[in-house]
Design an enzyme around this catalytic site. Structure first.
Site, PDB file in Angstrom:
ATOM      1  N   ASN A   4       4.110   6.135  12.240  1.00 51.17           N
ATOM      2  CA  ASN A   4       2.956   6.283  11.206  1.00 51.17           C
ATOM      3  C   ASN A   4       2.638   4.657  10.696  1.00 51.17           C
ATOM      4  O   ASN A   4       3.730   3.953  10.642  1.00 51.17           O
ATOM      5  CB  ASN A   4       3.899   6.927  10.197  1.00 51.17           C
ATOM      6  CG  ASN A   4       2.801   6.846   8.627  1.00 51.17           C
ATOM      7  OD1 ASN A   4       2.189   5.978   8.392  1.00 51.17           O
ATOM      8  ND2 ASN A   4       3.109   8.178   8.260  1.00 51.17           N
TER       9      ASN A   4
ATOM     10  N   ARG B  37      -4.783  -8.725   1.005  1.00 56.51           N
ATOM     11  CA  ARG B  37      -5.796  -9.620   1.366  1.00 56.51           C
ATOM     12  C   ARG B  37      -7.270  -8.967   1.898  1.00 56.51           C
ATOM     13  O   ARG B  37      -7.263  -7.757   2.182  1.00 56.51           O
ATOM     14  CB  ARG B  37      -5.269 -10.769   2.127  1.00 56.51           C
ATOM     15  CG  ARG B  37      -4.073 -11.373   1.727  1.00 56.51           C
ATOM     16  CD  ARG B  37      -4.298 -12.528   0.531  1.00 56.51           C
ATOM     17  NE  ARG B  37      -5.352 -13.537   1.059  1.00 56.51           N
ATOM     18  CZ  ARG B  37      -4.785 -14.694   1.659  1.00 56.51           C
ATOM     19  NH1 ARG B  37      -3.405 -14.896   1.733  1.00 56.51           N
ATOM     20  NH2 ARG B  37      -5.617 -15.584   1.828  1.00 56.51           N
TER      21      ARG B  37
ATOM     22  N   HIS C  15      -1.532   8.716   6.719  1.00 51.23           N
ATOM     23  CA  HIS C  15      -1.682   9.471   5.824  1.00 51.23           C
ATOM     24  C   HIS C  15      -2.649   8.783   4.775  1.00 51.23           C
ATOM     25  O   HIS C  15      -2.195   7.965   4.089  1.00 51.23           O
ATOM     26  CB  HIS C  15      -0.463   9.686   5.064  1.00 51.23           C
ATOM     27  CG  HIS C  15      -0.317  10.765   4.068  1.00 51.23           C
ATOM     28  ND1 HIS C  15       0.796  11.187   3.625  1.00 51.23           N
ATOM     29  CD2 HIS C  15      -1.064  11.003   3.003  1.00 51.23           C
ATOM     30  CE1 HIS C  15       0.727  12.213   2.529  1.00 51.23           C
ATOM     31  NE2 HIS C  15      -0.713  11.904   2.246  1.00 51.23           N
TER      32      HIS C  15
ATOM     33  N   ARG D   1      -4.783   8.701   1.914  1.00 47.20           N
ATOM     34  CA  ARG D   1      -4.666   8.929   0.464  1.00 47.20           C
ATOM     35  C   ARG D   1      -5.923   8.834  -0.306  1.00 47.20           C
ATOM     36  O   ARG D   1      -6.711   7.518   0.340  1.00 47.20           O
ATOM     37  CB  ARG D   1      -3.501   8.468  -0.234  1.00 47.20           C
ATOM     38  CG  ARG D   1      -2.151   8.877   0.269  1.00 47.20           C
ATOM     39  CD  ARG D   1      -1.039   7.990  -0.591  1.00 47.20           C
ATOM     40  NE  ARG D   1       0.299   8.433  -0.055  1.00 47.20           N
ATOM     41  CZ  ARG D   1       1.113   9.435  -0.325  1.00 47.20           C
ATOM     42  NH1 ARG D   1       0.507  10.504  -1.164  1.00 47.20           N
ATOM     43  NH2 ARG D   1       2.282   9.877   0.140  1.00 47.20           N
TER      44      ARG D   1
ATOM     45  N   GLU E 164      -1.917  13.361   8.466  1.00 46.02           N
ATOM     46  CA  GLU E 164      -1.058  13.924   7.383  1.00 46.02           C
ATOM     47  C   GLU E 164      -2.001  13.901   6.105  1.00 46.02           C
ATOM     48  O   GLU E 164      -3.093  12.974   5.847  1.00 46.02           O
ATOM     49  CB  GLU E 164       0.125  13.182   6.803  1.00 46.02           C
ATOM     50  CG  GLU E 164       0.984  13.159   7.930  1.00 46.02           C
ATOM     51  CD  GLU E 164       2.339  12.470   7.742  1.00 46.02           C
ATOM     52  OE1 GLU E 164       3.283  12.658   8.521  1.00 46.02           O
ATOM     53  OE2 GLU E 164       2.556  11.802   6.624  1.00 46.02           O
TER      54      GLU E 164
ATOM     55  N   THR F 245       5.349   8.622  -2.828  1.00 43.34           N
ATOM     56  CA  THR F 245       5.373   9.022  -1.580  1.00 43.34           C
ATOM     57  C   THR F 245       5.845  10.473  -1.492  1.00 43.34           C
ATOM     58  O   THR F 245       6.087  10.999  -2.397  1.00 43.34           O
ATOM     59  CB  THR F 245       6.453   8.077  -0.955  1.00 43.34           C
ATOM     60  OG1 THR F 245       6.802   8.303   0.292  1.00 43.34           O
ATOM     61  CG2 THR F 245       7.832   8.369  -1.501  1.00 43.34           C
TER      62      THR F 245
ATOM     63  N   HIS G 229      10.689  11.250   7.449  1.00 44.49           N
ATOM     64  CA  HIS G 229      11.080  10.583   6.229  1.00 44.49           C
ATOM     65  C   HIS G 229      12.225   9.978   6.073  1.00 44.49           C
ATOM     66  O   HIS G 229      13.226  10.678   5.771  1.00 44.49           O
ATOM     67  CB  HIS G 229      10.699  11.523   5.029  1.00 44.49           C
ATOM     68  CG  HIS G 229      10.147  10.937   3.673  1.00 44.49           C
ATOM     69  ND1 HIS G 229      10.762  10.230   2.936  1.00 44.49           N
ATOM     70  CD2 HIS G 229       8.790  10.886   3.219  1.00 44.49           C
ATOM     71  CE1 HIS G 229      10.077   9.691   1.902  1.00 44.49           C
ATOM     72  NE2 HIS G 229       9.041  10.140   2.122  1.00 44.49           N
ATOM     73  N   ASP G 230      12.126   8.743   6.221  1.00 47.02           N
ATOM     74  CA  ASP G 230      13.509   7.814   6.092  1.00 47.02           C
ATOM     75  C   ASP G 230      14.326   7.958   7.204  1.00 47.02           C
ATOM     76  O   ASP G 230      15.512   7.416   7.176  1.00 47.02           O
ATOM     77  CB  ASP G 230      14.185   8.226   4.849  1.00 47.02           C
ATOM     78  CG  ASP G 230      13.303   7.569   3.371  1.00 47.02           C
ATOM     79  OD1 ASP G 230      12.294   6.919   3.390  1.00 47.02           O
ATOM     80  OD2 ASP G 230      13.721   7.941   2.423  1.00 47.02           O
TER      81      ASP G 230
ATOM     82  N   HIS H 289       7.962   3.820   7.696  1.00 43.13           N
ATOM     83  CA  HIS H 289       8.671   2.589   6.806  1.00 43.13           C
ATOM     84  C   HIS H 289       9.465   1.922   7.648  1.00 43.13           C
ATOM     85  O   HIS H 289       9.416   0.742   7.722  1.00 43.13           O
ATOM     86  CB  HIS H 289       9.077   3.325   5.295  1.00 43.13           C
ATOM     87  CG  HIS H 289       9.435   2.207   4.595  1.00 43.13           C
ATOM     88  ND1 HIS H 289       8.602   1.653   3.417  1.00 43.13           N
ATOM     89  CD2 HIS H 289      10.525   1.513   4.499  1.00 43.13           C
ATOM     90  CE1 HIS H 289       9.218   0.510   2.978  1.00 43.13           C
ATOM     91  NE2 HIS H 289      10.547   0.602   3.437  1.00 43.13           N
TER      92      HIS H 289
END
Length: 254
Positions: free
Chosen positions: A8, A19, A44, A46, A75, A105, A201-202, A225
């Site tokens: 991801n 920036r 993902h 958004r 996603e 999130t 996730h994590d 992440h």
């Protein structure tokens, strides 16, 4: 089963957006990860474009055409902007996530006990599949909801793994095992009704292999992440290599 790694790249876009220089490049990051052996790329996008922008979705779709056999996963909440992207770029897979527009999130899966939710999702799943896109539903580790997901037409579920990751971080072995049992039972329930199992996730280099050792049939993990954070220290290619080794270790022991 060999578990695939989908990277991801949202957090690459998040840094870029601070920036107006166009760096770091999302497409370059994706390309380096693919060259290093990643099996796919996830985004993902958004509605507020806080990280992935609409142009990124299209640029990555063009990039993925150069990588036959690798998968592009988009996603998002299908009641927001996701369906337009599916129609425009037709990724290999979409993951329906029940996020609100301002949600920080993803932090929960779909509640398929709710009739209105099922009625809302059913035609959207049909529409995505009519485009030739595999549909995965972002779900909590609840075995009793897997049959409902399949009845709606979902091809896969993505198990929301933050509760497992939190238990792992606590270091409390009983909590870790309790969570792993929940995920294992949910994965078995999904497999029993003919769905594939994804997870994300994590997940990170510490907790990934133990997860795969005990949760059966995980076809794909989507990691962003932690992987991008590791890449700040190790570089994209080396980091992808580390995660592939974690997957190999988990699959061998499973």
């Amino acid at each position: 089963m060999n578990t695939s790694l989908s990277v991801n790249v949202n957090k690459v876009a998040l840094v870029r957006n601070t920036r107006h220089l166009g760096i770091p490049s999302v497409t370059k990051a994706a390309q380096v990860c693919l060259r290093a052996g990643a099996h796919g790329i996830t985004v993902h996008p958004r509605p507020d474009e806080r990280h992935i922008r609409a142009q990124d979705v299209h640029d990555l779709a063009d990039l993925m055409k150069q990588w036959p056999g690798r998968e592009y996963n988009i996603e998002g909440n299908p009641t927001q902007n996701l369906m337009d992207f599916l129609g425009a770029v037709r990724p290999d897979q979409c993951t329906f996530v029940p996020d609100s527009e301002d949600q920080f999130t993803s932090d929960h899966g779909w509640n398929l006990d709710d009739t209105a939710t099922r009625e809302r999702l059913a035609p959207l799943i049909r529409a995505a599949k009519a485009l030739g896109v595999r549909v995965s539903l972002f779900m909590d580790p609840l075995p009793e909801q897997m049959a409902a997901a399949r009845a709606l037409g979902a091809d896969r579920v993505e198990l929301y793994t933050e509760p497992y990751a939190a238990a792992w971080a606590s270091g409390v072995e009983s909590s870790i095992q309790e969570q792993l049992q929940r995920y294992a039972a949910t994965a078995r329930a999904a497999l029993d009704v003919g769905m594939g199992v994804n997870a994300g996730h994590d997940l990170n280099r510490d907790n990934l292999a133990p997860f795969l050792r005990q949760v059966p049939g995980v076809a794909e993990v989507s990691i962003g992440h932690a992987l991008i954070a590791d890449a700040l220290e190790l570089g994209y290619a080396a980091t992808v290599g580390e995660y592939l080794r974690c997957i190999e270790a988990g699959n061998k022991a499973g």
